[in-house]
Scaffold this motif. Structure first.
Motif, PDB file in Angstrom:
ATOM      1  N   LEU A 122       2.328   7.370   2.837  1.00  0.00           N
ATOM      2  CA  LEU A 122       3.650   6.782   2.669  1.00  0.00           C
ATOM      3  C   LEU A 122       3.773   6.200   1.266  1.00  0.00           C
ATOM      4  N   SER A 123       4.850   6.508   0.599  1.00  0.00           N
ATOM      5  CA  SER A 123       5.067   6.029  -0.764  1.00  0.00           C
ATOM      6  C   SER A 123       4.980   4.503  -0.827  1.00  0.00           C
ATOM      7  N   GLY A 124       4.167   3.998  -1.764  1.00  0.00           N
ATOM      8  CA  GLY A 124       4.003   2.562  -1.933  1.00  0.00           C
ATOM      9  C   GLY A 124       2.833   1.984  -1.178  1.00  0.00           C
ATOM     10  N   TYR A 125       2.140   2.820  -0.390  1.00  0.00           N
ATOM     11  CA  TYR A 125       1.011   2.353   0.413  1.00  0.00           C
ATOM     12  C   TYR A 125      -0.175   3.299   0.244  1.00  0.00           C
ATOM     13  N   LYS A 126      -1.381   2.749   0.321  1.00  0.00           N
ATOM     14  CA  LYS A 126      -2.567   3.585   0.252  1.00  0.00           C
ATOM     15  C   LYS A 126      -2.678   4.425   1.519  1.00  0.00           C
ATOM     16  N   LYS A 127      -3.160   5.656   1.369  1.00  0.00           N
ATOM     17  CA  LYS A 127      -3.358   6.529   2.521  1.00  0.00           C
ATOM     18  C   LYS A 127      -4.403   5.904   3.445  1.00  0.00           C
ATOM     19  N   ASN A 128      -4.115   5.915   4.745  1.00  0.00           N
ATOM     20  CA  ASN A 128      -5.042   5.271   5.674  1.00  0.00           C
ATOM     21  C   ASN A 128      -4.659   5.601   7.107  1.00  0.00           C
ATOM     22  N   LYS A 129      -5.528   5.169   8.051  1.00  0.00           N
ATOM     23  CA  LYS A 129      -5.152   5.193   9.461  1.00  0.00           C
ATOM     24  C   LYS A 129      -4.087   4.131   9.689  1.00  0.00           C
ATOM     25  N   ILE A 130      -3.181   4.421  10.591  1.00  0.00           N
ATOM     26  CA  ILE A 130      -2.090   3.484  10.822  1.00  0.00           C
ATOM     27  C   ILE A 130      -2.592   2.156  11.372  1.00  0.00           C
ATOM     28  N   ASN A 131      -3.724   2.177  12.087  1.00  0.00           N
ATOM     29  CA  ASN A 131      -4.205   0.933  12.694  1.00  0.00           C
ATOM     30  C   ASN A 131      -4.907   0.014  11.699  1.00  0.00           C
ATOM     31  N   ALA A 132      -5.077   0.455  10.447  1.00  0.00           N
ATOM     32  CA  ALA A 132      -5.788  -0.362   9.461  1.00  0.00           C
ATOM     33  C   ALA A 132      -4.852  -1.234   8.622  1.00  0.00           C
ATOM     34  N   TYR A 133      -3.557  -0.951   8.641  1.00  0.00           N
ATOM     35  CA  TYR A 133      -2.648  -1.649   7.733  1.00  0.00           C
ATOM     36  C   TYR A 133      -2.483  -3.130   8.074  1.00  0.00           C
ATOM     37  N   TYR A 134      -2.373  -3.461   9.339  1.00  0.00           N
ATOM     38  CA  TYR A 134      -2.186  -4.863   9.721  1.00  0.00           C
ATOM     39  C   TYR A 134      -3.368  -5.705   9.255  1.00  0.00           C
ATOM     40  N   ALA A 135      -4.582  -5.187   9.449  1.00  0.00           N
ATOM     41  CA  ALA A 135      -5.776  -5.912   9.004  1.00  0.00           C
ATOM     42  C   ALA A 135      -5.767  -6.093   7.490  1.00  0.00           C
ATOM     43  N   ARG A 136      -5.350  -5.056   6.769  1.00  0.00           N
ATOM     44  CA  ARG A 136      -5.289  -5.150   5.306  1.00  0.00           C
ATOM     45  C   ARG A 136      -4.264  -6.201   4.883  1.00  0.00           C
ATOM     46  N   PHE A 137      -3.093  -6.176   5.515  1.00  0.00           N
ATOM     47  CA  PHE A 137      -2.063  -7.161   5.172  1.00  0.00           C
ATOM     48  C   PHE A 137      -2.528  -8.578   5.504  1.00  0.00           C
ATOM     49  N   LYS A 138      -3.247  -8.739   6.612  1.00  0.00           N
ATOM     50  CA  LYS A 138      -3.775 -10.048   6.993  1.00  0.00           C
ATOM     51  C   LYS A 138      -4.715 -10.587   5.920  1.00  0.00           C
ATOM     52  N   SER A 139      -5.556  -9.708   5.390  1.00  0.00           N
ATOM     53  CA  SER A 139      -6.541 -10.139   4.396  1.00  0.00           C
ATOM     54  C   SER A 139      -5.900 -10.541   3.075  1.00  0.00           C
TER      55      SER A 139
END
Length: 359
Positions: free
Chosen positions: A139-156
């Motif tokens: 997705l433009s503006g975001y690093k490629k990843n599994k969808i379940n990893a984004y919340y943890a990344r944002f939390k950190s």
């Protein structure tokens, strides 16, 4: 907001881009057990509880008076005021529903459950789109990843970014599904057990034996093929089961099989909650829900949802699970299904004909 948890940050105003298994026909012996009710922040989350809360909040499941009274007394939402034109009775709304695999012995903010719901007050309908946790996202503006990893990344990154992980997820998922997302709810795993137990168990038809143990987190799945009535622990085992490490091994299943079982249990529980017996137990059921969730939905908005949607029927709630192809470690989403999911959400918001569930 549950009294056992801290409140989520205010909404941003910017753009949102065999232990208890019983055979149905077998005589049952009732044994009183001391019920230990965990209310820890570190309980696991499950897709089933998310869906039950969605329907419980929207439909009231035949007991709107009790729910309205409950939210007059404080409820489990936030205390922010809502403009009359923004209430559920006046406009369509969207909600992001998240569940994390966060356990005492396994702390984590990975979201094993990701769903987006659209609600329309004119058609009294809802569409719920669910995505596999291993979905590959580019997705433009975001690093490629599994969808379940984004919340943890944002939390950190909350301390440095100054933006809550919940608001980040609303923006990202809105962009991914091409809808603005109004609210987010994060739900606690323990509530699922409580709901099933409060309703006296759930009837299912187990397609194959299931056996799996894990001494680290205490998992002990031992379910037998055939019709069964499951308590809260076993119902959770049933919807979570993926693979076997027993001897002999039982047949494994993938995320898509789990989604089917989760929908089976959901439909059974909704039917029970809409029955006379379920209506009489709705107070305890909603208390179990309230003790195990965090949300940025205002109490005033929740009351509006109840008043608007409490008569919604199961037939007017379309569940649209998006599937794809598993190529380790990702699920590559079927583009046609993803586009159908986007159109289903948009159609509900626009008041068009309700979408049908993806095969």
């Amino acid at each position: 907001m549950s009294n056992s948890k801290g409140s989520l940050p205010p909404r941003s105003n910017g753009p949102q881009g065999g232990r208890g298994q019983q055979n149905r026909t077998a005589p049952q012996t009732k044994t009183k057990k001391k019920k230990v009710k965990k209310r820890s922040f570190f309980a696991r989350l499950t897709r089933m509880l998310l869906m039950l809360v969605l329907i419980g909040v929207l439909a009231g499941l035949g007991y709107a008076g009790y729910l309205y009274y409950k939210f007059e007394k404080g409820g489990f939402g936030t205390d922010q005021a809502v403009d009359s034109g923004q209430l559920a009775s006046a406009k369509p709304l969207t909600m992001l529903l998240l569940g994390t695999d966060n356990r005492p012995k396994h702390p984590s903010n990975l979201t094993d459950v990701i769903m987006v719901a659209a609600l329309n007050p004119d058609t009294k309908s809802a569409t719920v789109v669910s995505l596999p946790r291993d979905t590959y996202v580019e997705l433009s503006g975001y690093k490629k990843n599994k969808i379940n990893a984004y919340y943890a990344r944002f939390k950190s990154k909350e301390d440095t970014s100054g933006i809550s992980a919940e608001d980040e997820m609303k923006t990202m998922m809105g962009k991914y599904l091409d809808v603005d997302i109004d609210y987010v709810t994060v739900l606690d795993f323990q509530g699922f057990r409580d709901i099933v137990d409060e309703l006296g168990g759930v009837d299912v038809n187990i397609s194959a034996d299931m056996c799996y143990t894990d001494s680290v987190d205490g998992t002990d799945i031992n379910l037998k093929k055939g019709p069964a009535q499951l308590n809260g622990d076993d119902a959770l085992d049933y919807v979570r089961y993926r693979k076997s490490n027993c001897s002999p091994k039982t047949e494994g299943s993938d995320d898509f099989d789990r989604n089917k079982r989760q929908n089976e249990v959901l439909n059974a529980l909704v039917g029970q909650m809409q029955s006379l017996g379920g209506v009489l137990k709705i107070g305890n059921v909603m208390d179990a829900v309230g003790n195990n969730l965090e949300t940025d939905i205002e109490n005033e908005q929740i009351k509006s949802m109840i008043a608007t949607y409490w008569k919604i029927s199961k037939e007017n709630i379309a569940f649209v699970p998006v599937t794809g192809t598993w190529r380790s470690p990702y699920v590559y989403i079927n583009d046609t299904e993803l586009e159908n999911a986007r159109q289903s959400l948009q159609a509900t918001l626009a008041g068009s004909a309700a979408a049908s569930e993806t095969p």
